[in-house]
Design a protein around this motif. Structure first.
Motif, PDB file in Angstrom:
ATOM      1  N   LEU A 188       0.811  -1.218   0.000  1.00  0.00           N
ATOM      2  CA  LEU A 188       0.000   0.000   0.000  1.00  0.00           C
ATOM      3  C   LEU A 188       0.846   1.271   0.000  1.00  0.00           C
ATOM      4  CD1 LEU A 188      -2.982  -0.978   2.339  1.00  0.00           C
ATOM      5  CD2 LEU A 188      -2.705  -1.306  -0.123  1.00  0.00           C
ATOM      6  N   CYS A 189       1.809   1.369   0.939  1.00  0.00           N
ATOM      7  CA  CYS A 189       2.561   2.632   1.032  1.00  0.00           C
ATOM      8  C   CYS A 189       3.954   2.531   0.413  1.00  0.00           C
ATOM      9  CB  CYS A 189       2.664   3.088   2.488  1.00  0.00           C
ATOM     10  SG  CYS A 189       3.790   2.095   3.479  1.00  0.00           S
ATOM     11  N   GLY A 190       4.414   1.297   0.121  1.00  0.00           N
ATOM     12  CA  GLY A 190       5.698   1.144  -0.556  1.00  0.00           C
ATOM     13  C   GLY A 190       6.906   1.143   0.368  1.00  0.00           C
ATOM     14  N   ARG A 191       6.681   1.357   1.689  1.00  0.00           N
ATOM     15  CA  ARG A 191       7.819   1.334   2.606  1.00  0.00           C
ATOM     16  C   ARG A 191       8.415  -0.068   2.703  1.00  0.00           C
ATOM     17  NH1 ARG A 191       5.708   4.526   7.879  1.00  0.00           N
ATOM     18  NH2 ARG A 191       3.779   3.939   6.862  1.00  0.00           N
ATOM     19  N   SER A 192       9.719  -0.133   3.057  1.00  0.00           N
ATOM     20  CA  SER A 192      10.360  -1.445   3.249  1.00  0.00           C
ATOM     21  C   SER A 192       9.654  -2.197   4.362  1.00  0.00           C
ATOM     22  CB  SER A 192      11.821  -1.263   3.639  1.00  0.00           C
ATOM     23  OG  SER A 192      12.533  -0.760   2.543  1.00  0.00           O
ATOM     24  N   ALA A 202       1.340  -0.360   9.892  1.00  0.00           N
ATOM     25  CA  ALA A 202       0.524   0.857   9.810  1.00  0.00           C
ATOM     26  C   ALA A 202      -0.605   0.702   8.790  1.00  0.00           C
ATOM     27  CB  ALA A 202       1.400   2.055   9.434  1.00  0.00           C
ATOM     28  N   CYS A 203      -0.305   0.108   7.646  1.00  0.00           N
ATOM     29  CA  CYS A 203      -1.308  -0.045   6.582  1.00  0.00           C
ATOM     30  C   CYS A 203      -2.140  -1.299   6.765  1.00  0.00           C
ATOM     31  CB  CYS A 203      -0.636  -0.143   5.213  1.00  0.00           C
ATOM     32  SG  CYS A 203       0.292   1.315   4.750  1.00  0.00           S
ATOM     33  N   GLY A 204      -1.571  -2.302   7.415  1.00  0.00           N
ATOM     34  CA  GLY A 204      -2.219  -3.620   7.451  1.00  0.00           C
ATOM     35  C   GLY A 204      -2.932  -3.910   8.752  1.00  0.00           C
TER      36      GLY A 204
HETATM   37 ZN   LIG Z   1       2.413   0.512   4.459  1.00  0.00          ZN
END
Ligand SMILES: [Zn+2]
Length: 254
Positions: A157-161, A180-182
């Motif tokens: 979703l956000c592309g962070r590692s 954070a996204c999940g």
């Molecule tokens: Zn994320």
């Protein structure tokens, strides 16, 4: 009629009329083909013993522009798989055949699919049963063959590692996400994340016969089932795995 000679693997057969069989073959040259083996169910037929699911054959087929192709000649390309040691070994041998059949169209031959199935049978033969880890590697590789490999390095979703020890899986999107996204997603145990990393990198034979602890098997099996359901047209839970009963049902809740 065009003549095709190709290394093949028997996915399954269906009866046709009184004495014949329709063989569904994965061929190296042309992908999935259905061909009539005339008289193959007659007791004296030499072909009958060859058309076992999983058999490795050299096939010569008459290709017809429409309708079913015709078997001209068959010969063994390798030994028949040894009798499975138990129901689980049998189910894990049949499931890759079923998955290829469910997710491949007639005449379709994604690059690498034939070699992947060969590798799964090599794993089965080497270890006296493919085992769960190698079977999961087969499922992950089946997604890759169709250009649908999963991304474990970055949040979908956000592309962070992604930190492999804090991985979440979003069933709806069938993607891996950061905490954070999940937030709503499935919390993956570190051992499950390790397993998912391993199977996303290697061929099934690299993990031949390797068992998995039951919690890892359930969680990784469920993630793969959801990813395949979401992304791969034609996929459903193989009947062969269903016959292992609810304890192995990958759709079951934790
Ligand atoms: Zn994320």
């Amino acid at each position: 009629m065009e003549l095709l000679a190709s290394a093949s693997r028997v996915l399954r057969t269906y009866p046709l009329g009184e004495t014949s069989l329709i063989a569904v073959l994965l061929t190296r040259e042309r992908g999935l083909l259905r061909a009539v083996a005339k008289g193959a169910r007659r007791p004296q037929s030499a072909v009958r013993a060859m058309l076992e699911p999983g058999a490795a054959l050299d096939a010569v087929l008459y290709l017809r522009p429409r309708g079913l192709h015709l078997v001209k000649e068959l010969s063994f390309r390798g030994p028949l798989p040894r009798p499975a040691s138990d129901l689980e070994a049998l189910a894990l041998r049949l499931a890759p055949l079923e998955l290829v059949l469910l997710t491949t169209q007639e005449g379709e031959a994604p690059a690498g699919l034939f070699d992947l199935l060969e590798d799964a049978f090599a794993a089965d033969a080497a270890a006296g049963g493919i085992g769960w880890a190698a079977f999961f590697a087969f499922e992950a590789a089946l997604l890759r063959v169709h250009g649908l490999g999963f991304e474990l390095a970055h949040c979908g979703l956000c592309g962070r590692s992604l930190d492999p020890s804090r991985l979440r899986f979003l069933p709806g999107e069938a993607q891996f996400a950061c905490p954070a996204c999940g937030g709503e997603g499935l919390d993956l145990a570190p051992a499950s994340a390790d397993c998912l990393n391993a199977i996303s990198l290697v061929r099934p034979s690299a993990l031949a016969g390797r068992p998995l602890p039951a919690p890892v098997r359930r969680q990784v099996g469920r993630v793969l089932h959801l990813a395949l359901s979401r992304h791969l047209p034609g996929y459903r839970l193989p009947r062969s795995l269903g016959m292992l009963g609810p304890a192995r049902d990958m759709t079951a809740k934790e």
